[in-house]
Design a protein around this motif. Structure first.
Motif, mmCIF file in Angstrom:
data_model
loop_
_atom_site.group_PDB
_atom_site.id
_atom_site.type_symbol
_atom_site.label_atom_id
_atom_site.label_comp_id
_atom_site.label_asym_id
_atom_site.label_seq_id
_atom_site.Cartn_x
_atom_site.Cartn_y
_atom_site.Cartn_z
ATOM 1 N N GLY A 18 0.609 -0.948 -0.366
ATOM 2 C CA GLY A 18 0.172 -0.180 -0.191
ATOM 3 C C GLY A 18 0.516 0.987 0.176
ATOM 4 N N HIS A 19 2.599 0.823 0.422
ATOM 5 C CA HIS A 19 3.114 2.288 0.576
ATOM 6 C C HIS A 19 4.008 2.606 -0.545
ATOM 7 C CE1 HIS A 19 0.971 2.882 4.225
ATOM 8 N NE2 HIS A 19 1.092 1.676 5.031
ATOM 9 N N GLU A 20 4.426 1.507 -1.039
ATOM 10 C CA GLU A 20 4.678 1.903 -2.080
ATOM 11 C C GLU A 20 4.691 1.740 -4.063
ATOM 12 O OE1 GLU A 20 7.468 -1.775 -2.262
ATOM 13 O OE2 GLU A 20 8.043 -1.339 -0.143
ATOM 14 N N ASP A 21 5.377 2.434 -4.813
ATOM 15 C CA ASP A 21 4.453 2.972 -6.088
ATOM 16 C C ASP A 21 5.246 1.608 -7.076
ATOM 17 O OD1 ASP A 21 3.770 5.007 -5.317
ATOM 18 O OD2 ASP A 21 5.696 5.871 -5.740
ATOM 19 N N PRO A 22 4.466 0.605 -7.804
ATOM 20 C CA PRO A 22 4.880 -0.201 -8.444
ATOM 21 C C PRO A 22 6.332 0.075 -9.312
ATOM 22 C CG PRO A 22 2.751 0.512 -9.741
ATOM 23 C CD PRO A 22 3.332 1.361 -8.440
ATOM 24 N N ALA A 23 6.702 -1.247 -9.531
ATOM 25 C CA ALA A 23 8.515 -1.331 -10.417
ATOM 26 C C ALA A 23 7.630 -0.549 -12.158
ATOM 27 C CB ALA A 23 8.660 -2.879 -10.085
ATOM 28 N N PRO A 24 8.246 0.019 -12.399
ATOM 29 C CA PRO A 24 8.272 0.443 -13.480
ATOM 30 C C PRO A 24 9.001 -0.889 -14.241
ATOM 31 C CG PRO A 24 10.533 1.318 -12.780
ATOM 32 C CD PRO A 24 9.584 0.898 -11.405
ATOM 33 N N THR A 25 7.975 -1.351 -15.488
ATOM 34 C CA THR A 25 8.164 -2.238 -16.244
ATOM 35 C C THR A 25 8.469 -1.889 -17.900
ATOM 36 O OG1 THR A 25 5.529 -2.273 -17.107
ATOM 37 C CG2 THR A 25 6.167 -3.866 -15.216
ATOM 38 N N ILE A 26 8.830 -2.417 -19.180
ATOM 39 C CA ILE A 26 9.775 -2.357 -20.013
ATOM 40 C C ILE A 26 7.913 -1.721 -21.272
ATOM 41 C CG2 ILE A 26 10.547 -2.932 -22.256
ATOM 42 C CD1 ILE A 26 12.321 -4.432 -19.759
ATOM 43 N N ALA A 27 7.467 -3.291 -20.625
ATOM 44 C CA ALA A 27 6.159 -2.636 -22.050
ATOM 45 C C ALA A 27 4.402 -2.885 -21.305
ATOM 46 C CB ALA A 27 6.173 -3.475 -22.776
ATOM 47 N N PRO A 28 3.560 -2.640 -21.403
ATOM 48 C CA PRO A 28 2.920 -3.756 -20.707
ATOM 49 C C PRO A 28 2.540 -4.653 -20.418
ATOM 50 C CG PRO A 28 2.187 -2.373 -22.243
ATOM 51 C CD PRO A 28 3.274 -1.991 -22.630
ATOM 52 N N PRO A 29 1.905 -6.185 -19.509
ATOM 53 C CA PRO A 29 1.785 -7.028 -18.936
ATOM 54 C C PRO A 29 1.845 -8.037 -20.227
ATOM 55 C CG PRO A 29 0.948 -5.719 -17.499
ATOM 56 C CD PRO A 29 1.007 -4.652 -18.102
ATOM 57 N N PHE A 30 0.519 -7.460 -21.310
ATOM 58 C CA PHE A 30 0.259 -8.696 -22.119
ATOM 59 C C PHE A 30 1.419 -8.904 -23.060
ATOM 60 C CE2 PHE A 30 -1.891 -4.052 -23.193
ATOM 61 C CZ PHE A 30 -1.383 -4.452 -24.323
ATOM 62 N N VAL A 31 2.372 -7.431 -23.140
ATOM 63 C CA VAL A 31 2.807 -7.141 -24.980
ATOM 64 C C VAL A 31 3.898 -8.332 -24.087
ATOM 65 C CG1 VAL A 31 4.319 -6.355 -25.641
ATOM 66 C CG2 VAL A 31 2.417 -5.178 -25.627
ATOM 67 N N VAL A 32 4.124 -7.964 -22.713
ATOM 68 C CA VAL A 32 5.966 -8.757 -22.030
ATOM 69 C C VAL A 32 5.388 -11.063 -22.303
ATOM 70 C CG1 VAL A 32 7.153 -9.604 -19.982
ATOM 71 C CG2 VAL A 32 6.698 -7.023 -20.452
ATOM 72 N N GLY A 33 4.214 -10.929 -21.735
ATOM 73 C CA GLY A 33 3.636 -11.990 -21.522
ATOM 74 C C GLY A 33 3.336 -12.885 -23.611
ATOM 75 N N GLY A 34 3.614 -11.910 -24.159
ATOM 76 C CA GLY A 34 2.964 -12.290 -25.745
ATOM 77 C C GLY A 34 4.610 -12.514 -26.122
ATOM 78 N N VAL A 35 5.401 -11.684 -25.632
ATOM 79 C CA VAL A 35 6.983 -12.075 -26.087
ATOM 80 C C VAL A 35 7.918 -13.295 -25.647
ATOM 81 C CG1 VAL A 35 9.410 -10.674 -26.052
ATOM 82 C CG2 VAL A 35 7.020 -9.266 -27.104
ATOM 83 N N LEU A 36 7.298 -13.045 -24.357
ATOM 84 C CA LEU A 36 7.556 -14.414 -23.469
ATOM 85 C C LEU A 36 7.120 -15.782 -24.125
ATOM 86 C CD1 LEU A 36 7.878 -13.625 -19.890
ATOM 87 C CD2 LEU A 36 9.803 -14.091 -21.365
ATOM 88 N N PHE A 37 5.854 -15.993 -24.462
ATOM 89 C CA PHE A 37 5.210 -16.864 -25.071
ATOM 90 C C PHE A 37 5.880 -17.395 -26.604
ATOM 91 C CE2 PHE A 37 2.402 -18.478 -28.181
ATOM 92 C CZ PHE A 37 0.980 -19.791 -28.072
ATOM 93 N N ALA A 38 6.031 -16.320 -27.213
ATOM 94 C CA ALA A 38 6.618 -16.135 -29.270
ATOM 95 C C ALA A 38 7.979 -17.109 -28.517
ATOM 96 C CB ALA A 38 7.130 -15.006 -29.282
ATOM 97 N N ILE A 39 8.637 -16.503 -27.277
ATOM 98 C CA ILE A 39 10.115 -17.128 -27.536
ATOM 99 C C ILE A 39 9.692 -18.821 -26.900
ATOM 100 C CG2 ILE A 39 12.254 -17.216 -25.744
ATOM 101 C CD1 ILE A 39 11.812 -14.278 -25.546
ATOM 102 N N PHE A 40 9.043 -18.632 -25.848
ATOM 103 C CA PHE A 40 9.139 -20.790 -25.403
ATOM 104 C C PHE A 40 8.344 -21.055 -26.829
ATOM 105 C CE2 PHE A 40 8.495 -18.739 -21.381
ATOM 106 C CZ PHE A 40 9.950 -19.842 -20.926
ATOM 107 N N VAL A 41 7.113 -20.701 -27.653
ATOM 108 C CA VAL A 41 7.748 -21.132 -29.012
ATOM 109 C C VAL A 41 8.350 -21.300 -30.178
ATOM 110 C CG1 VAL A 41 5.859 -21.037 -31.632
ATOM 111 C CG2 VAL A 41 5.046 -20.725 -29.142
#
Length: 83
Positions: A18-41
């Motif tokens: 509740g007291h901390e800001d979320p860590a910055p990410t490179i891209a939105p979560p669905f983009v990161v998930g899509g890239v990881l999925f493509a790498i695993f495929v």
């Protein structure tokens, strides 16, 4: 004992979240998930490309070569004449 430790850890993490800001990410979560999925495929296709290596040639018996520098001592008498 484990339940107490887990509930304490959850309470502490809930208070800290509740007291901390979320860590910055490179891209939105669905983009990161899509890239990881493509790498695993891609890795899956690389793995599948090696599955036919055992089916290229028929298996042949290895012969005992008397001219080897270090001959195999466990050749099951392949070079010996059969009686």
């Amino acid at each position: 004992m484990l339940a107490v430790l887990m509930s304490t850890a959850l309470t502490v993490s809930a208070e800290a979240a509740g007291h901390e800001d979320p860590a910055p990410t490179i891209a939105p979560p669905f983009v990161v998930g899509g890239v990881l999925f493509a790498i695993f495929v891609i890795l899956m296709f690389v793995t599948l490309s090696y599955t036919n290596l055992g089916r290229r040639h028929s298996a042949t018996e290895e012969h005992a070569d008397p001219h080897r520098q270090h001959p195999n001592k466990h050749d099951r008498h392949q070079g010996a004449a059969s009686h």
